[in-house]
Scaffold this motif. Structure first.
Motif, PDB file in Angstrom:
ATOM      1  N   ARG A 196       4.674   6.752   6.279  1.00 58.79           N
ATOM      2  CA  ARG A 196       3.474   7.040   7.050  1.00 58.79           C
ATOM      3  C   ARG A 196       2.904   8.430   6.793  1.00 58.79           C
ATOM      4  N   HIS A 230      -3.492  12.614  -1.678  1.00 56.04           N
ATOM      5  CA  HIS A 230      -3.919  12.064  -0.401  1.00 56.04           C
ATOM      6  C   HIS A 230      -3.538  10.603  -0.247  1.00 56.04           C
ATOM      7  N   ARG A 231      -2.820  10.091  -1.233  1.00 57.90           N
ATOM      8  CA  ARG A 231      -2.385   8.696  -1.134  1.00 57.90           C
ATOM      9  C   ARG A 231      -1.056   8.592  -0.420  1.00 57.90           C
ATOM     10  N   TYR A 232      -0.726   7.352  -0.078  1.00 63.88           N
ATOM     11  CA  TYR A 232       0.545   7.089   0.600  1.00 63.88           C
ATOM     12  C   TYR A 232       1.570   6.548  -0.397  1.00 63.88           C
ATOM     13  N   HIS A 243       3.442   3.969  -0.686  1.00 70.53           N
ATOM     14  CA  HIS A 243       3.487   2.575  -1.133  1.00 70.53           C
ATOM     15  C   HIS A 243       2.473   2.295  -2.236  1.00 70.53           C
ATOM     16  N   GLU A 244       1.597   3.242  -2.525  1.00 67.17           N
ATOM     17  CA  GLU A 244       0.611   3.025  -3.581  1.00 67.17           C
ATOM     18  C   GLU A 244       1.128   3.461  -4.958  1.00 67.17           C
ATOM     19  N   PRO A 260      -1.903   0.940  -8.236  1.00 68.31           N
ATOM     20  CA  PRO A 260      -2.476   1.640  -7.092  1.00 68.31           C
ATOM     21  C   PRO A 260      -3.919   1.202  -6.855  1.00 68.31           C
ATOM     22  N   PRO A 261      -4.238   0.854  -5.589  1.00 69.27           N
ATOM     23  CA  PRO A 261      -5.614   0.482  -5.308  1.00 69.27           C
ATOM     24  C   PRO A 261      -6.528   1.697  -5.421  1.00 69.27           C
ATOM     25  N   VAL A 262      -7.813   1.427  -5.507  1.00 70.70           N
ATOM     26  CA  VAL A 262      -8.757   2.515  -5.751  1.00 70.70           C
ATOM     27  C   VAL A 262      -8.785   3.484  -4.574  1.00 70.70           C
ATOM     28  N   SER A 322      -7.468   5.122  -1.034  1.00 70.47           N
ATOM     29  CA  SER A 322      -6.178   5.374  -0.443  1.00 70.47           C
ATOM     30  C   SER A 322      -6.129   4.771   0.954  1.00 70.47           C
ATOM     31  N   ASN A 323      -5.029   4.063   1.261  1.00 68.33           N
ATOM     32  CA  ASN A 323      -4.928   3.376   2.540  1.00 68.33           C
ATOM     33  C   ASN A 323      -3.676   3.792   3.274  1.00 68.33           C
ATOM     34  N   SER A 324      -3.817   4.201   4.518  1.00 62.61           N
ATOM     35  CA  SER A 324      -2.612   4.424   5.298  1.00 62.61           C
ATOM     36  C   SER A 324      -2.127   3.064   5.765  1.00 62.61           C
ATOM     37  N   LEU A 325      -0.856   2.992   6.143  1.00 60.41           N
ATOM     38  CA  LEU A 325      -0.296   1.718   6.572  1.00 60.41           C
ATOM     39  C   LEU A 325      -1.011   1.203   7.803  1.00 60.41           C
ATOM     40  N   GLU A 349      -4.232  -0.402   6.849  1.00 60.20           N
ATOM     41  CA  GLU A 349      -3.999  -1.679   6.190  1.00 60.20           C
ATOM     42  C   GLU A 349      -3.612  -2.751   7.191  1.00 60.20           C
ATOM     43  N   LEU A 359       1.927  -5.955  10.946  1.00 59.61           N
ATOM     44  CA  LEU A 359       2.755  -4.746  10.875  1.00 59.61           C
ATOM     45  C   LEU A 359       4.120  -5.001  10.261  1.00 59.61           C
ATOM     46  N   ARG A 364       5.181  -4.919   3.603  1.00 56.56           N
ATOM     47  CA  ARG A 364       4.743  -3.622   3.098  1.00 56.56           C
ATOM     48  C   ARG A 364       4.894  -3.536   1.602  1.00 56.56           C
TER      49      ARG A 364
END
Lengths: 537, 309, 294
Positions: free
Chosen positions: A379, A421-423, A425-426, C10-12, C14-17, C20, C289, C294
């Protein structure tokens, strides 16, 4: 050349996922002959396991297979992708059987092992009653289970991992199949057990004359076991051929890379005059086994009375199998677990320090863990993860200055700083391990504990991480304590090695001497199991 | 196994003791005496009454008397049903409640497990969605809503079954209360069974069983069903507690002469001894059933070996 | 493993959990619809009493047990005392929902604190604290609550406290399990190795990572609490006149179901729909969740 037994012709496996179709295997064609051992080699995600499960019709629900898998083991030619279910069930476990990677979970935990083997006999042979019982005992004996008459009534959880894999093999061989598919059968096992299982398979193959389709990522195993090899990458076979020829003259760059991906190089020892950075005397760690509310607990001694010394710039390798206490020892040196004995870091007696007292030292001694998925908080952004150490050790830094240092650390491990700035899981496994290294480096440590930092990674990724670790050591004069079960990696990285077993040091020497002339039987056994007796490529 | 049983029995004693003690002192904290609600009694008669129930003694003395009596199976006199002791009332109601509860738990297992298995085998099909939609409704709608609705539909509108009464356990009188009592448990068990069956069907040992050439039926019945049932077995403890609790309202709604109905009436009439006696009895019952469920579980799962410790 | 690999690029953006999970939740139409419906029900209960033309205990002398009708203004009919049912259902909803929120909050606070302390401290303290929870578990709690109601009279504050006190047990177990599992994760160890303080480890590493299961559990606790309150009210042990709750209304409706079935059906429908939506939402949240995806 013997007759073909199994022919793949343009096998293609697609997965219909909610967000589109993913092709896992495309245009795979090869032939396996009677009595031959063919290895399908590839890294994770290469489609090698999917290919093997397609033979048995055991593909996951979402998968769709096209092409043909021709089976010549029955009465005539059949396409295994189109035979009816009844025929397929008659083939499974009888003409073709399979053993899997997960010995711990592949047996039914609720049934005795004897019953599970007997079930195959009941399904495919006329053996019943006492005859079936005798055959089960015979099979258990053949796969090297001690006291088969007693073990026949054991439940799987009463057996060790190696024994369970032996039971799986007994089950697979019960009907004397013409083809055995072995999907990474030794990957989850300790190296010495792995060697025993491989020897057993070879022995049984000679006895039964069956063909083996061997799925593995481990080239060492392939070289010793297979007659021919198919190398897979991204769902395709990129190169195929006889084992010897393929290893001597690999054509495809990916194959060359895989073969070269055997860790090579050596580290020169530091001079004796190098100052001592860390000493440990009589280190012991014990864990309570029983959990009682009152009264004394019983303890398990994970590490027993260990002494070691690390000089500046040195890399000390610690090797051992699971349960040898190597990881616990590393944690004890960093005071992450409680231990007794004396630990001195740069002449400071760290054994006496409490948490607050340890804090200033923490920036000087850092750690990188094995699991690139578990070692980063899911997180927090990568920037926050790397910056956390700076917040602790340089609390006065302004945000922009901290950001600069994070960028610098990311550049140092060859990651794009724009990604901070990414997390986690990426990122891929190798990238995450780089992030973990950056987190350790950013506080400018002198000593780095590397706990199996490459074990969860594919060989080709391992190489890049090892190179990075080497570069960093040279650039910053770091001292490493490198913990691993992988002797090849340790040989390439360490200048001194400790072999541990059951919490004790078995043997200790400089790397050259230890690998060239191991003194202890156990060390030799480990090395033989890791195929280090063959010349490194 | 035997030593484990004994150990668990011994552990049950402090739990029961806590239940009894807590209930006892709660009861004695109650404002006002048990006879306040009735017409103003002359002081000497009230004193007599108190003395005859032992209520004039200090609380701790009453406590020890109560515990002593309890050990002999005597739950004391009922304050409202003057001619009966609490033990007698409980003994009267228990067979009725037990019969009702046993049918309900039996029905819950008999319907819930197959529902879950079928949904798991036909995962993401119409059948699955229908079964799980029904189950979700069953989880969401409480039994005290379902019971009157059932009575309304089958008793009043259709007039197929009696709206209430026990009639000495005639099957016609039993259907609606048993169904009302078990619906929620059916739904829970079906959901749980589906989830665990899906997990087991995806497990490595089921893959092994398929690789042996076993038929799908053999795979399901010989290999998947038993491990998939383990979570349901361990849920039986809470399920039984739920059914016991549910029986309190169901007996009330259908006018069934079980302990539940006594309990509610006693609670509304502030018949302290009866309320407490019932709580103690229910407590013992729940503890006992939990023990039985645990033993059942250990018998089914070879990975648990209690004797070792 | 294949799918993993194919989608791990990696997706374009940035996504926090959290973001998502929110996206996944919105893709789940049942959960989204439930959420919307719940908001509508909550707003109706909150504002509804002002919108209906009748007050809570206003008696319409022209309409006793009147069936639902648009003309009379009794959109859901009246009860045996000529009181407007819809107004009472909205009022009952206020009570039921407020009990749900307060009791859930009570259980959340006690459960999270208790579980987090037991899990983080570990060892004997943990052992002792969890043994206590085990004993509490085996108590027939429903009956203890009823006993409490009998002894201390029907008091809404007591209902809040009693139900909250029952429900914290599960919460504490869940939080403890989470904390224990997280504590062994390597990122927590890495934080220790960096010298991060205990307080920061709890607030920066443990709590944010344990929050998913807690949210899921909260959505499952709310319907349980509503159910418990209406169960008590149904037995006549819950809230007292002039207050009302869905359980009280259902209980009243049950007695009149042969002559005035709407008195049973309408409050039952409100209760059932609310519970159903909460369960759908809980299921949807769990899927969104679930750490496995994940």
């Amino acid at each position: 050349m013997s007759q073909p037994l199994l022919e793949f012709d343009r096998l293609r496996v697609d997965f219909d996922l909610p967000n589109g179709t993913v092709t896992a295997v495309k245009d795979v064609s090869f032939t396996l002959r009677k009595g031959e051992t063919l290895a399908l080699v590839g890294e994770s995600g290469s489609g090698k396991s999917i290919t093997s499960t397609a033979v048995m019709g055991l593909l996951p629900e979402l998968a769709r297979a096209t092409g043909t898998i021709r089976w010549h083991g029955g009465s005539g030619d059949e396409n295994l992708l189109t035979v009816n279910r009844k025929r397929l069930r008659a083939i499974r476990g009888n003409e073709i059987s399979m053993i899997f990677q997960e010995p711990m979970t592949s047996l039914n935990p609720m049934h005795r092992v004897g019953r599970q083997i007997r079930e195959v006999l009941h399904k495919h042979t006329p053996l019943r009653g006492n005859n079936a019982y005798l055959r089960v005992v015979e099979l258990l004996e053949q796969v090297g289970i001690p006291e088969p008459k007693r073990r026949i009534d054991s439940y799987p959880h009463e057996l060790s991992g190696g024994q369970r894999q032996r039971v799986m093999i007994a089950m697979a061989l019960a009907c004397e199949p013409q083809l055995l598919i072995a999907d990474e059968p030794t990957t989850a096992l300790d190296v010495t057990v792995q060697a025993q299982i491989l020897a057993l398979l070879k022995d049984l193959q000679a006895r039964y004359g069956m063909a083996i389709l061997f799925i593995t990522h481990d080239l060492g195993v392939v070289r010793h076991l297979a007659d021919s090899v198919c190398v897979m990458q991204h769902g395709e076979i990129v190169e195929a051929g006889a084992t010897k020829a393929l290893f001597q003259a690999p054509q495809h760059p990916y194959t060359q890379m895989l073969i070269d991906a055997n860790p090579s190089g050596h580290k020169a020892a530091v001079p004796d005059s190098a100052p001592v950075l860390l000493t440990a005397q009589h280190i012991g760690v014990r864990f309570p086994i029983t959990k009682r509310l009152f009264g004394p607990n019983r303890y398990f001694e994970a590490v027993k009375n260990i002494d070691l010394t690390l000089r500046k710039g040195q890399t000390l390798g610690i090797v051992g199998e699971s349960g040898s206490g190597k990881t616990t020892l590393g944690r004890a040196l960093l005071r992450l677990v409680k231990s007794h004995g004396n630990i001195h870091f740069d002449d400071i007696d760290v054994g006496q320090l409490d948490r607050a007292g340890m804090r200033p030292l923490r920036s000087r001694m850092q750690v990188v863990f094995q699991d690139p998925f578990g070692s980063l908080s899911p997180r927090m952004t990568v920037g926050e993860i790397i910056g956390e150490g700076l917040r602790v050790h340089q609390p006065l830094l302004r945000r922009a200055e901290r950001d600069d240092q994070v960028i610098q650390a990311l550049e140092e491990v060859a990651l794009d700083p724009a990604h901070r700035h990414r997390y986690p899981h990426e990122f891929s496994g190798g990238q995450r391990q780089r992030i973990a290294i950056a987190r350790a480096l950013v506080v400018k440590p002198e000593f780095l504990l590397l706990d199996e930092p490459t074990s969860a990674l594919d060989r080709s990724v391992q190489m890049t991480v090892i190179k990075l670790l080497r570069d960093l050591q040279q650039r910053h004069g770091l001292t490493y304590l490198f913990i691993s079960h992988d002797l090849a990696v340790v040989r390439a990285l360490a200048d001194e090695v400790i072999v541990m077993r059951q919490g004790e040091i078995i043997e200790q020497n400089d790397t050259q001497s230890l690998f060239n002339a191991p003194r202890e039987t156990y060390t030799r056994e480990l090395m033989r199991a890791a195929f280090l007796d063959s010349p490194a490529a | 196994m035997l030593s484990y049983t004994l150990k668990r029995l011994l552990q049950a004693i402090p739990t029961l003791w806590i239940v009894i003690t807590l209930s006892f002192f709660l009861m004695h904290l109650a404002p006002g005496g048990p006879f306040d609600g009735e017409r103003q009694l002359p002081p000497e008669i009230e004193a007599n009454l108190l003395a005859s129930y032992g209520l004039d003694k200090p609380v701790w003395a009453q406590y020890f008397t109560y515990m002593g009596n309890l050990l002999q199976g005597d739950l004391g006199p009922s304050f409202k049903y003057k001619d009966f002791s609490v033990t007698e009332l409980v003994a009267q109601g228990f067979p009725v409640s037990l019969e009702l509860g046993m049918w309900a738990i039996g029905l819950a297992l008999l319907v819930g497990i197959p529902m879950g298995v079928i949904a798991a085998l036909k995962r993401n099909s119409t059948v699955d969605y229908m079964v799980m939609g029904t189950a979700l409704a069953g989880v969401a709608i409480p039994n005290f809503v379902i019971a009157p609705l059932l009575a309304l539909v089958f008793g009043v509108f259709l007039a197929w079954l009696p709206v209430g009464g026990w009639n000495d356990g005639h099957w016609k009188n039993m259907i609606l209360p048993v169904v009302a009592l078990s619906i929620q448990q059916i739904a829970y068990i079906a959901r749980m069974m589906r989830a665990s069956m899906i997990e087991v069907l995806g497990s490595h040992f089921v893959r092994t069983a398929r690789a042996k050439g076993l038929s799908e039926i053999a795979v399901i019945f010989r290999h998947a069903l038993r491990p998939a049932m383990l979570p349901v077995i361990s849920y039986l403890g809470p399920a039984i507690a739920g059914i016991i609790t549910g029986s309190v309202v169901i007996e009330q709604i259908f006018g069934i002469p079980g302990i539940g109905r006594y309990f509610v009436q006693a609670a509304l009439n502030r018949d302290y001894t009866l309320v407490m006696g019932t709580v103690v009895f229910y407590g013992a019952l729940i503890v006992l059933f939990n023990l039985i469920v645990d033993l059942l579980y250990s018998a089914l799962d070879p990975q648990i070996r209690y004797d070792n410790e | 493993m294949i799918m993993n690999n194919a989608t791990s690029a990696p997706p374009v953006a940035s996504n926090s959990l959290g973001r998502e999970a929110w996206r996944r939740l919105r893709q789940n139409s049942a959960a989204t619809a439930s959420l919307v419906l719940l908001i509508i029900i909550a707003l109706a209960c909150l504002l509804g009493p002002w919108l209906t033309p009748w007050a809570l205990d206003e008696v319409d002398w022209n309409a006793f047990l009147a069936p639902p009708s648009i003309e009379s203004g009794h959109y859901a009919g009246t009860d045996a005392n000529g009181r407007d049912l819809l107004t009472r259902v909205f009022h009952g909803g206020q009570i039921s929902l407020s009990v749900a929120l307060v009791a859930t909050l009570v259980s959340l606070v006690i459960g999270v604190l208790y579980g987090a302390i037991a899990g983080y401290v570990g060892g004997r303290v943990d052992n002792l604290m969890m043994r206590f929870v085990d004993i509490m578990y085996s108590l027939p709690f429903m009956f203890m609550v009823i006993l409490l109601m009998v002894v201390f009279g029907r008091n809404i504050l007591l209902i809040y406290a009693a139900i909250g006190a029952v429900e914290w047990l599960d919460m504490s177990r869940i939080v403890r399990g989470q904390v224990l599992a997280l504590k062994r994760r390597e990122f927590v160890e890495a934080a220790h190795a960096l010298g991060v303080s205990s307080f920061k480890i709890v607030t920066r590493h443990l709590i944010p990572n344990a929050i998913g299961p807690v949210i899921i559990y909260v959505t499952l606790t709310v319907p349980k609490v509503i159910l418990l309150e209406s169960f008590l009210s149904f037995l006549g042990l819950g809230v007292q006149e002039p207050l009302t709750s869905w359980g009280v209304l259902i209980s009243e409706g049950k007695d009149m179901m042969e002559t005035a079935p709407w008195m049973l059906i309408i409050p039952s429908a409100f209760l059932a729909i609310t519970l159903l939506c909460l369960n759908f939402l809980g299921d949807g949240l769990r899927d969104a969740l679930d750490p496995k995806t994940r």
